[in-house]
Design a protein around this motif. Structure first.
Motif, short mmCIF file in Angstrom:
data_model
loop_
_atom_site.label_atom_id
_atom_site.label_comp_id
_atom_site.label_asym_id
_atom_site.label_seq_id
_atom_site.Cartn_x
_atom_site.Cartn_y
_atom_site.Cartn_z
N GLY A 1 5.50 30.10 42.11
CA GLY A 1 5.16 28.66 40.17
C GLY A 1 5.69 29.90 39.32
O GLY A 1 6.42 30.80 39.21
N ALA A 2 4.71 30.25 37.68
CA ALA A 2 5.74 31.03 37.00
C ALA A 2 6.01 32.71 38.03
O ALA A 2 7.18 33.29 37.61
CB ALA A 2 4.88 31.37 35.68
N GLU A 3 4.74 32.84 38.07
CA GLU A 3 4.69 34.25 38.69
C GLU A 3 5.68 34.71 40.04
O GLU A 3 6.48 35.52 39.88
CB GLU A 3 3.60 34.67 39.90
N GLY A 4 6.29 33.69 40.81
CA GLY A 4 7.29 33.02 41.57
C GLY A 4 8.79 33.50 41.01
O GLY A 4 9.80 34.25 41.12
N LEU A 5 8.55 32.93 39.66
CA LEU A 5 9.96 33.15 39.32
C LEU A 5 10.64 34.79 38.23
O LEU A 5 11.04 34.98 38.53
CB LEU A 5 10.17 31.73 37.57
N LYS A 6 9.00 34.84 37.90
CA LYS A 6 9.36 36.35 36.98
C LYS A 6 9.17 36.80 38.29
O LYS A 6 10.25 38.08 38.47
CB LYS A 6 7.87 36.85 37.11
N ALA A 7 8.88 37.50 39.49
CA ALA A 7 8.70 37.60 40.53
C ALA A 7 10.94 38.39 41.11
O ALA A 7 11.40 38.66 41.76
CB ALA A 7 8.18 37.70 42.36
N LEU A 8 11.57 36.98 40.77
CA LEU A 8 13.12 36.62 40.94
C LEU A 8 13.85 37.07 39.45
O LEU A 8 14.89 38.09 39.92
CB LEU A 8 13.42 35.25 41.00
N GLU A 9 13.58 37.39 38.74
CA GLU A 9 14.14 37.58 37.65
C GLU A 9 13.57 38.61 36.94
O GLU A 9 14.33 39.26 35.62
CB GLU A 9 13.73 36.54 36.72
N GLU A 10 13.23 39.30 36.97
CA GLU A 10 12.31 40.07 36.16
C GLU A 10 11.49 42.03 36.93
O GLU A 10 10.76 42.05 37.17
CB GLU A 10 11.37 40.08 35.13
N PRO A 11 12.59 42.49 37.34
CA PRO A 11 12.73 43.59 38.13
C PRO A 11 11.81 45.00 37.23
O PRO A 11 11.89 45.03 36.02
CB PRO A 11 13.72 44.29 38.36
N TRP A 12 11.03 45.33 37.96
CA TRP A 12 9.88 46.50 37.43
C TRP A 12 9.57 48.07 38.22
O TRP A 12 9.35 47.34 39.52
CB TRP A 12 8.93 45.76 36.75
N HIS A 13 9.07 48.70 37.64
CA HIS A 13 8.11 49.90 38.69
C HIS A 13 6.79 50.00 38.87
O HIS A 13 6.86 49.99 37.49
CB HIS A 13 9.36 50.66 37.92
N PRO A 14 6.55 49.11 39.64
CA PRO A 14 4.39 49.53 40.35
C PRO A 14 4.28 50.87 39.81
O PRO A 14 3.15 50.34 40.02
CB PRO A 14 4.90 48.35 41.06
N GLY A 15 5.51 52.10 40.19
CA GLY A 15 4.43 52.98 40.46
C GLY A 15 3.69 52.96 42.08
O GLY A 15 3.91 53.09 42.63
#
Length: 420
Positions: free
Chosen positions: A329-343
Motif C-alpha cells: 500500500g502507501a507505506e510500501g510505496l514510501k519504502a520504495l521511493e523515500e530512503p531515510w536513516h532510522p537511527g
C-alpha cells in the motif's frame, strides 16, 4: 494459540558487562517480573551469583518468543552452551477473558490501543485468572552447565536480563505468554467492535404498530409526534434492466461512476476503521502520483495501467511503483521511493534479530545504507519502512524490485526471500 510461533520470536543484542549497580530493572514492569521470579524460585545463593553473571557480559544475544527465553552462555575458552527459561502460554479462553476485562477499563483500553502496555493490565489479568507474570512453579529452567543448583546462576541471570528488556519494551511480557502487541490490540478491538454492535442492536427501538388514523386537527405537537408512525406504502418494482450495448453512451470503456463509488467506499471503510478504533489514524489524501500508482495497482482492467503509463509524468517508474503498492500500500510505496536513516537503535535491533534468528553461517555481512540492508552476492535487499516493517526486494537486471509482503521480523523476511 496463534500460529507462526517461530516467526514471532524476537532477538536482542547481548548486554555489555556492567560494574556494580542494581541488578533489577527500573520500570514497574521489570520490578514486578523480578519480584515474581524471586517469589517463585528458592533462590538463596543463586540469586547473588545470578545477578553477578547478569552483569558480567557472559550471556550472548537474547531470544524472546512465545513460551520461552533463551541465550548462549560464554565461559572463557569453552564452547558456549544454551540456557532456556520456559513459561506456559495462556490458552485462548484466558486471552479472551483478559480482553473482555480490559474492555471494561477505559484507561487500559486506550493505552493498549495506543501501543503501550498499561500497568493496570496486571490487575485486569489477575481478575480473570490470566496472570501475565510467572506464578509459583511456572518458570522452568534448563541450562547446559554442570552446576547442580536449580535454578542455576545462568538461569537467574537470564531472568534478570529479561527484566532489563522490560524497561524498554514491556510488551515482551505478552509475547512470552503467547501474544505479540499487534495481535493483542487486534483482539481487543474485536471485543470492542462486537460490544458496539451488540449495544447498537439492543438500542434499536421496537417498531410501533402501524396506524392509519391521522391525528385530529388541533392535536398538540407533542401528542401528535407520540402517536405510532404510519408506515409508507411499499415501493413500486424497479424498472427492467436496460439491454447491454457494445458502446457506452460516453464512449468510455470503463464506467467512471463505478470506479468513483468503489474508491469512495474504500475511503469510507478507512474512516470507519479509524472511528471504531481499528486504525491508528484516518486515511490521508493521496498525491496525484500516489493516486495514479494506486489505480494502476488495484484496477481490474488490464488496459488501465497502460493508459496511465502513457499519461503520467513518470511512465518508466509506474510498474515498479504499482508492484510496491500491491505488497504494502502507501507505506510500501514510501519504502520504495523515500530512503531515510532510522537511527542506531533500529539498526542494532535488526542486527540482533538477524544474528539470533538466522542459522545459515555462510550468510554474508549485509551492506547497510540508510534504511537499506543489501546482500549484493545474493541479489537481495531489505528495506526498513517508517511503519517499522521490513520490505523484501530482489535485484532484476540492476534494479531493485519489491518481492513480497512486509513483516516486523527481518529474519523472517530474509528467510522467505531465500526460499522464494
Amino acid at each position: 494459540m496463534s500460529g507462526g510461533h517461530e516467526h514471532r520470536a524476537r532477538g536482542f543484542a547481548a548486554f555489555p558487562a556492567r560494574r556494580g549497580g542494581r541488578a533489577r530493572g527500573r520500570s514497574r514492569w521489570s520490578q514486578a517480573w523480578a519480584d515474581s521470579v524471586a517469589d517463585g524460585w528458592p533462590l538463596g545463593e543463586s540469586l547473588r551469583k545470578g545477578q553477578a553473571v547478569a552483569r558480567s557480559g557472559r550471556l550472548g544475544p537474547l531470544t524472546v518468543g512465545p513460551g520461552h527465553l533463551s541465550a548462549q552462555v560464554y565461559e572463557g575458552t569453552e564452547e558456549p552452551y544454551t540456557v532456556t527459561l520456559a513459561l506456559p502460554e495462556l490458552d485462548e479462553a484466558r486471552w479472551e477473558a483478559l480482553w473482555e476485562r480490559t474492555a471494561d477499563r477505559p484507561a487500559e483500553t486506550d493505552a493498549l490501543l495506543s501501543g503501550e502496555l498499561p500497568p493496570g493490565l496486571l490487575e485486569a489479568a489477575d481478575d480473570v485468572g490470566a496472570g501475565l507474570l510467572p506464578g509459583y512453579g511456572e518458570l522452568d529452567a534448563e541450562c547446559g552447565c554442570d552446576v547442580p543448583d536449580d535454578p542455576c546462576a545462568h538461569a537467574v541471570a537470564l531472568a534478570w536480563q529479561f527484566s532489563w528488556l522490560l524497561d524498554d519494551d514491556p510488551a515482551l511480557l505478552l509475547l512470552v505468554r503467547g501474544r505479540d502487541l499487534p495481535s493483542a490490540s487486534d483482539e481487543l478491538r474485536s471485543v470492542l467492535f462486537l460490544r458496539a454492535m451488540s449495544e447498537s442492536d439492543a438500542a434499536e427501538p421496537e417498531p410501533a404498530e402501524p396506524s392509519d388514523a391521522a391525528a385530529p386537527e388541533g392535536t398538540p405537537p407533542a401528542e401528535a409526534y407520540a402517536r405510532p408512525r404510519v408506515l409508507l406504502p411499499a415501493l413500486p418494482p424497479p424498472p427492467e434492466a436496460a439491454e447491454d450495448a457494445t458502446e457506452t453512451a460516453t464512449g468510455v470503456a470503463a464506467d467512471p461512476l463505478e470506479r468513483l463509488v468503489t474508491d469512495a467506499s474504500a475511503r469510507a471503510a478507512g474512516l470507519l476503521a479509524y472511528v471504531l478504533g481499528t486504525a491508528a489514524e484516518p486515511p490521508r489524501p493521496l498525491s496525484l502520483w500516489q493516486d495514479t500508482v494506486r489505480i494502476a495497482a488495484t484496477h481490474p482492467d488490464p488496459r488501465v495501467p497502460a493508459r496511465l503509463r502513457a499519461a503520467c509524468e513518470r511512465p518508466d517508474e509506474l510498474d515498479r511503483a504499482a508492484e510496491a503498492w500491491r505488497w504494502g500500500g502507501a507505506e510500501g510505496l514510501k519504502a520504495l521511493e523515500e530512503p531515510w536513516h532510522p537511527g542506531e537503535p533500529a539498526a542494532a535491533r535488526a542486527a540482533a534479530a538477524l544474528a539470533t534468528g538466522w542459522d545459515d553461517e555462510d550468510l554474508p555481512e549485509p551492506v547497510v545504507r540508510d534504511n537499506h540492508w543489501t546482500l549484493p552476492a545474493r541479489g537481495l535487499q531489505l528495506r526498513y519502512g517508517r511503519d517499522r516493517r521490513w520490505y523484501p526486494y530482489r535485484d532484476r537486471s540492476g534494479t531493485w524490485w519489491p518481492a513480497g509482503p512486509p513483516a516486523q521480523d527481518p529474519a523472517q523476511v530474509l528467510a522467505e526471500l531465500l526460499e522464494g
